[in-house]
Design an enzyme around this catalytic site. Sequence first.
Site, PDB file in Angstrom:
ATOM      1  N   ASP A   1       0.797  -1.249   0.000  1.00 13.38           N
ATOM      2  CA  ASP A   1       0.000   0.000   0.000  1.00 13.38           C
ATOM      3  C   ASP A   1       0.825   1.293   0.000  1.00 13.38           C
ATOM      4  O   ASP A   1       0.475   2.256   0.708  1.00 13.38           O
ATOM      5  CB  ASP A   1      -0.966  -0.001   1.192  1.00 13.38           C
ATOM      6  CG  ASP A   1      -1.925  -1.182   1.176  1.00 13.38           C
ATOM      7  OD1 ASP A   1      -1.858  -1.994   0.245  1.00 13.38           O
ATOM      8  OD2 ASP A   1      -2.738  -1.294   2.119  1.00 13.38           O
TER       9      ASP A   1
ATOM     10  N   LYS B   1      -6.641  -4.855  -2.932  1.00 15.39           N
ATOM     11  CA  LYS B   1      -7.209  -5.594  -1.801  1.00 15.39           C
ATOM     12  C   LYS B   1      -8.261  -4.750  -1.082  1.00 15.39           C
ATOM     13  O   LYS B   1      -8.024  -3.567  -0.808  1.00 15.39           O
ATOM     14  CB  LYS B   1      -6.099  -6.026  -0.840  1.00 15.39           C
ATOM     15  CG  LYS B   1      -5.293  -4.878  -0.228  1.00 15.39           C
ATOM     16  CD  LYS B   1      -4.144  -5.455   0.584  1.00 15.39           C
ATOM     17  CE  LYS B   1      -3.393  -4.443   1.403  1.00 15.39           C
ATOM     18  NZ  LYS B   1      -4.183  -3.609   2.300  1.00 15.39           N
TER      19      LYS B   1
ATOM     20  N   LYS C   1      -7.453  -4.985   5.045  1.00 11.47           N
ATOM     21  CA  LYS C   1      -6.124  -4.588   5.517  1.00 11.47           C
ATOM     22  C   LYS C   1      -5.100  -5.659   5.131  1.00 11.47           C
ATOM     23  O   LYS C   1      -3.975  -5.337   4.765  1.00 11.47           O
ATOM     24  CB  LYS C   1      -6.133  -4.361   7.034  1.00 11.47           C
ATOM     25  CG  LYS C   1      -7.128  -3.296   7.514  1.00 11.47           C
ATOM     26  CD  LYS C   1      -6.980  -1.977   6.789  1.00 11.47           C
ATOM     27  CE  LYS C   1      -7.945  -0.935   7.321  1.00 11.47           C
ATOM     28  NZ  LYS C   1      -8.022   0.258   6.437  1.00 11.47           N
TER      29      LYS C   1
ATOM     30  N   VAL D   1       3.286   0.379   4.139  1.00  8.30           N
ATOM     31  CA  VAL D   1       2.572   1.122   5.183  1.00  8.30           C
ATOM     32  C   VAL D   1       1.157   0.582   5.367  1.00  8.30           C
ATOM     33  O   VAL D   1       0.593   0.020   4.440  1.00  8.30           O
ATOM     34  CB  VAL D   1       2.516   2.617   4.810  1.00  8.30           C
ATOM     35  CG1 VAL D   1       3.916   3.211   4.771  1.00  8.30           C
ATOM     36  CG2 VAL D   1       1.784   2.881   3.498  1.00  8.30           C
ATOM     37  N   THR D   2       0.611   0.808   6.562  1.00  5.70           N
ATOM     38  CA  THR D   2       1.320   1.201   7.756  1.00  5.70           C
ATOM     39  C   THR D   2       1.721  -0.051   8.527  1.00  5.70           C
ATOM     40  O   THR D   2       1.061  -1.085   8.419  1.00  5.70           O
ATOM     41  CB  THR D   2       0.473   2.112   8.687  1.00  5.70           C
ATOM     42  OG1 THR D   2      -0.718   1.394   9.092  1.00  5.70           O
ATOM     43  CG2 THR D   2       0.054   3.388   7.949  1.00  5.70           C
TER      44      THR D   2
ATOM     45  N   CYS E   1      -1.870  -2.545   7.791  1.00  8.67           N
ATOM     46  CA  CYS E   1      -1.879  -3.459   6.638  1.00  8.67           C
ATOM     47  C   CYS E   1      -0.655  -4.359   6.562  1.00  8.67           C
ATOM     48  O   CYS E   1      -0.739  -5.497   6.105  1.00  8.67           O
ATOM     49  CB  CYS E   1      -2.066  -2.667   5.354  1.00  8.67           C
ATOM     50  SG  CYS E   1      -3.724  -1.962   5.267  1.00  8.67           S
TER      51      CYS E   1
ATOM     52  N   GLN F   1       9.390 -14.268  20.838  1.00 10.88           N
ATOM     53  CA  GLN F   1       9.034 -15.683  20.991  1.00 10.88           C
ATOM     54  C   GLN F   1       9.668 -16.547  19.890  1.00 10.88           C
ATOM     55  O   GLN F   1       9.025 -17.444  19.335  1.00 10.88           O
ATOM     56  CB  GLN F   1       7.515 -15.862  20.997  1.00 10.88           C
ATOM     57  CG  GLN F   1       6.797 -15.028  22.055  1.00 10.88           C
ATOM     58  CD  GLN F   1       5.300 -15.275  22.075  1.00 10.88           C
ATOM     59  OE1 GLN F   1       4.861 -16.397  22.307  1.00 10.88           O
ATOM     60  NE2 GLN F   1       4.517 -14.236  21.829  1.00 10.88           N
TER      61      GLN F   1
HETATM   62  N1  TIU Z   1      -2.559   0.270   4.342  1.00 16.14           N
HETATM   63  C1  TIU Z   1      -2.982   0.462   5.577  1.00 16.14           C
HETATM   64  O1  TIU Z   1      -2.245   0.295   6.546  1.00 16.14           O
HETATM   65  N2  TIU Z   1      -4.284   0.943   5.742  1.00 16.14           N
HETATM   66  C2  TIU Z   1      -4.691   1.707   6.784  1.00 16.14           C
HETATM   67  O2  TIU Z   1      -5.858   2.044   6.888  1.00 16.14           O
HETATM   68  N3  TIU Z   1      -3.726   2.105   7.676  1.00 16.14           N
HETATM   69  C3  TIU Z   1      -3.871   2.963   8.711  1.00 16.14           C
HETATM   70  O3  TIU Z   1      -2.913   3.104   9.474  1.00 16.14           O
HETATM   71  N4  TIU Z   1      -5.004   3.614   8.870  1.00 16.14           N
END
Ligand code: TIU
Length: 222
Positions: A23, A128, A131, A156-157, A161, A201
């Site tokens: 993403d 997709k 997430k 990210v993030t 995701c 772990q």
């Molecule tokens: N790609 C992804 O992480 N989607 C999100 O909505 N991330 C947020 O941190 N909001």
Amino acid sequence: MRIDAIPFSYDFALKHSALVLIDMQRDFMEAGGFGETLGNDVSLLQAIVPATRKALLAWRRAGGLVVHTREAHAADLSDCPAAKRNRGNPALRIGDVGPMGRILVAGEPGNQIIEALAPVAGEIVIDKPGKGAFYATGLHELLQRRGITHLLFGGVTTEVCVQTSMREANDRGYDSLLLEDCTESYFPAFKAATLEMVRAQGGIVGWTATSTALLAALDSTA
Ligand code: TIU
């Protein structure tokens, strides 16, 4: 190949591995997109672009498979649950028109991967609705057909995701590594916590390593 990683070294064969960039879209990286509508300071994410680009170019040069994902909904929002659209009373909802087109909708300017990391011919691009990269995408079947067993993640993030995708990958039997300086969060503490929980772990979710360690591994076999 072997990467100097945590909690221990990560062994992989290039032909059975994919670099998965999650993403890296304008919607998350730039002002006026989905990330900002949720109340985030999106400027934090820019820091990882140079290292991620360097890793992508090196991986491409080595001939490794690249998978890019985009969080993206169909124009009619048929794949966007009402709960996701309404959660948190955002400034603009998914599907609303923002400065970069409709928020988080496939094909809109804001939904594209940033120029520095744009896919090239032959690379896989997965849209997709969730997430996680495996939910409702066919990604697992695609990777299985290509004999892929190892996934190296950036994007990210970190705790949303990326971590969701790594956990999905882990349950499907992939050995996954998260590139520490190629992933970022709107919340630095959440990034740090994610790196810790992935590799705790004995690598309960997978490994973490720097992109420098990946470059060294690729260089050693060039
Ligand atoms: N790609 C992804 O992480 N989607 C999100 O909505 N991330 C947020 O941190 N909001």
